[in-house]
Scaffold this motif. Structure first.
Motif, PDB file in Angstrom:
ATOM      1  N   GLN A 151       0.834  -1.208   0.000  1.00 47.69           N
ATOM      2  CA  GLN A 151       0.000   0.000   0.000  1.00 47.69           C
ATOM      3  C   GLN A 151       0.868   1.257   0.000  1.00 47.69           C
ATOM      4  N   ILE A 152       1.890   1.223   0.853  1.00 44.55           N
ATOM      5  CA  ILE A 152       2.748   2.405   0.967  1.00 44.55           C
ATOM      6  C   ILE A 152       3.565   2.588  -0.321  1.00 44.55           C
ATOM      7  N   LEU A 153       4.015   1.456  -0.873  1.00 44.33           N
ATOM      8  CA  LEU A 153       4.827   1.532  -2.086  1.00 44.33           C
ATOM      9  C   LEU A 153       4.071   2.239  -3.223  1.00 44.33           C
ATOM     10  N   TYR A 154       2.852   1.750  -3.526  1.00 43.61           N
ATOM     11  CA  TYR A 154       2.119   2.350  -4.652  1.00 43.61           C
ATOM     12  C   TYR A 154       1.684   3.787  -4.346  1.00 43.61           C
ATOM     13  N   HIS A 155       1.386   4.029  -3.081  1.00 37.84           N
ATOM     14  CA  HIS A 155       1.048   5.390  -2.658  1.00 37.84           C
ATOM     15  C   HIS A 155       2.239   6.320  -2.943  1.00 37.84           C
ATOM     16  N   CYS A 156       3.451   5.846  -2.602  1.00 43.12           N
ATOM     17  CA  CYS A 156       4.654   6.663  -2.829  1.00 43.12           C
ATOM     18  C   CYS A 156       4.872   6.897  -4.321  1.00 43.12           C
ATOM     19  N   VAL A 157       4.680   5.849  -5.122  1.00 47.66           N
ATOM     20  CA  VAL A 157       4.924   6.006  -6.558  1.00 47.66           C
ATOM     21  C   VAL A 157       3.954   7.037  -7.130  1.00 47.66           C
ATOM     22  N   PHE A 158       2.693   6.935  -6.719  1.00 51.43           N
ATOM     23  CA  PHE A 158       1.713   7.861  -7.287  1.00 51.43           C
ATOM     24  C   PHE A 158       1.981   9.295  -6.828  1.00 51.43           C
ATOM     25  N   MET A 159       2.353   9.426  -5.556  1.00 49.35           N
ATOM     26  CA  MET A 159       2.652  10.774  -5.069  1.00 49.35           C
ATOM     27  C   MET A 159       3.900  11.314  -5.766  1.00 49.35           C
TER      28      MET A 159
END
Ligand code: PFF
Length: 464
Positions: A151-159
């Motif tokens: 969850q954190i990984l994809y959140h970081c990529v999108f941000m």
């Protein structure tokens, strides 16, 4: 102000950027599922009425406030409310907007991140394998939500992608991204609509969407349609105000506002046509409508010829739509820091982006059962459980409508008739009957409708 404010290169640049802000998860994820829950037909009609009576006038008002003041959401009220009734208290509307932008971006990015995972899965074939067993897909989705690292990984990529665009500024960042993302998004949608016409469920989908059955309409549906019109048009938190502040004086505000609202509505309806045609093509029971996008659609995609390509294109479309919305959310917060603290754009985007990213981690890990975070329920309804549910509820049901109400009141009752008229006619020419019509809607109709949402939320909250 020594430095000249950045501007869109032209009318089209503004329209594409603003339509990009409006068109997002609200159109592709939320509108189809609330239409489904509210039985289509009559709900769609009410939604169209809400966009016309409340959406368009408030869109005009927000862009007007931005272009007239040439400032961010807070600065606009500082300039425009000077010497007027209420004075500096109006700055609160701007602060509320910046805070709402911060909050919405923090959880919006989490959902947007899921689309990245789905693109990868569609391309690798993993999604196809899972889609043949609906239970396997459901349990994958549950496991995915419950995996904090992912969850954190994809959140970081999108941000990261969002910051990467806003960092380069209005012309070289936001406008350039919109000019690529929006035409691609529209082309993918057209391909999918054409495809959906060939599916057996197309006729049923059209009837579901366009044959109104007013017996099924409840007060709750009317209020939901009204409330959603704020979220989907990015109104009530200064996003359109901020984008309007970069608009050239020679472009027409009313024409732009109507075009943006029309495009947003068109895309929402196209999304429904695609999804319902596919869903109705099979005898498929939708158990949880809010996860149609992530657990129902893949199953049906792969029952159709070309499922791999269709699903990959579809999730690409959703991620593009989400990105053009997240950049506008970050721009509201960044332009506040740039104008008000005198920060350089790079510093503003990196610092604010990092702060929102960190805050968003709470939403990211609250979804998958992080005990403390997912059990928080300040509001006390099933749908408001967890940090994610709480923030979405507060932003969509409270902050945006309250912000929209105050923006309508400020424009209708605090700015004078002539101040508004002059700004709206600049770049447009004489507005004729349209001006008194807009003035009536912004002074009376929009505040009354939004007031009704707010009262209903208060009453609803008490009965839970
Ligand atoms: N309008 C976006 C959507 O429909 O997904 C969400 C949004 C973007 C809301 C920007 C508010 C905003 F300022």
């Amino acid at each position: 102000m020594a430095k000249q404010r950045a501007q869109w290169s032209g009318h089209l640049g503004f329209i594409l950027a603003a339509a990009g802000s409006a068109i997002g998860l609200g159109n592709l994820w939320k509108f189809p599922y609330i239409t489904f829950e509210n039985n289509g037909g009559a709900f769609v009609l009410v939604y169209l009425a809400a966009i016309t009576v409340v959406g368009v006038p408030i869109m005009v008002a927000e862009v007007l406030l931005g272009r007239k003041s040439q400032r961010n959401a807070v600065g606009a009220f500082r300039v425009l409310a000077q010497g007027k009734p209420g004075g500096r208290a109006w700055l609160g509307v701007g602060f509320l907007g910046v805070m709402t932008g911060f909050i919405i971006l923090s959880y919006y990015c989490v959902i947007a991140g899921w689309t990245l995972r789905y693109i990868l899965m569609a391309v690798s074939g993993e999604l196809g394998d899972l889609a043949y067993h609906p239970e396997a897909l459901e349990s994958f989705f549950g496991g995915f939500l419950g995996n904090p690292l992912e969850q954190i990984l994809y959140h970081c990529v999108f941000m990261g992608a969002t910051v990467g665009v806003v960092f380069f500024g209005v012309g070289k960042g936001i406008e350039r991204a919109a000019k690529i993302l929006m035409p691609v998004l529209f082309a993918i949608l057209v391909v999918l609509v054409v495809y959906s016409i060939s599916t057996p469920g197309f006729r049923q989908a059209m009837a579901f969407l366009f044959r109104p059955n007013f017996h099924e309409l409840t007060t709750g549906s009317v209020l939901e349609a009204l409330g959603h019109s704020f979220f989907t048009l990015s109104l009530g938190m200064g996003a359109m105000l901020t984008y309007g502040s970069y608009m050239r004086k020679r472009d027409s505000i009313p024409r732009a506002a109507v075009t943006i609202c029309a495009l947003d509505t068109l895309i929402a309806i196209m999304a429904c046509v695609i999804m319902f045609s596919i869903i109705f093509s099979f005898d498929f029971e939708v158990t949880k409508s809010s996860s149609i996008l992530f657990t129902t659609l893949p199953v049906v995609f792969f029952k159709l010829p070309g499922g791999h390509v269709i699903s990959a294109l579809f999730y690409l479309l959703v991620s593009f739509a989400a990105l053009s919305s997240t950049i506008s959310l970050l721009e509201v917060v960044s332009s506040y820091a740039i104008d008000e603290f005198g920060w350089a754009r790079r510093r503003a985007t990196l610092t604010m982006g990092a702060a929102i990213l960190a805050f968003g981690v709470l939403s990211a890990i609250s979804l998958g059962g992080h005990a403390a975070l997912s059990n928080i329920n300040l509001i006390g309804r099933p749908s408001t459980a967890g940090v994610f549910g709480t923030l979405d509820y507060l932003a969509s049901n409270w902050f945006l409508p309250v912000g929209g109400l105050l923006i309508a009141l400020f424009t209708g009752w605090i700015l004078t008739r002539d101040e508004c008229r002059q700004e709206l006619e600049e770049g447009h020419g004489p507005m004729g009957w349209a001006y008194p019509a807009w003035r009536f809607l912004i002074k009376f109709a929009a505040p009354a409708a939004v007031g009704a949402i707010i009262v209903s939320v208060i009453l609803g909250a008490e009965y839970q």
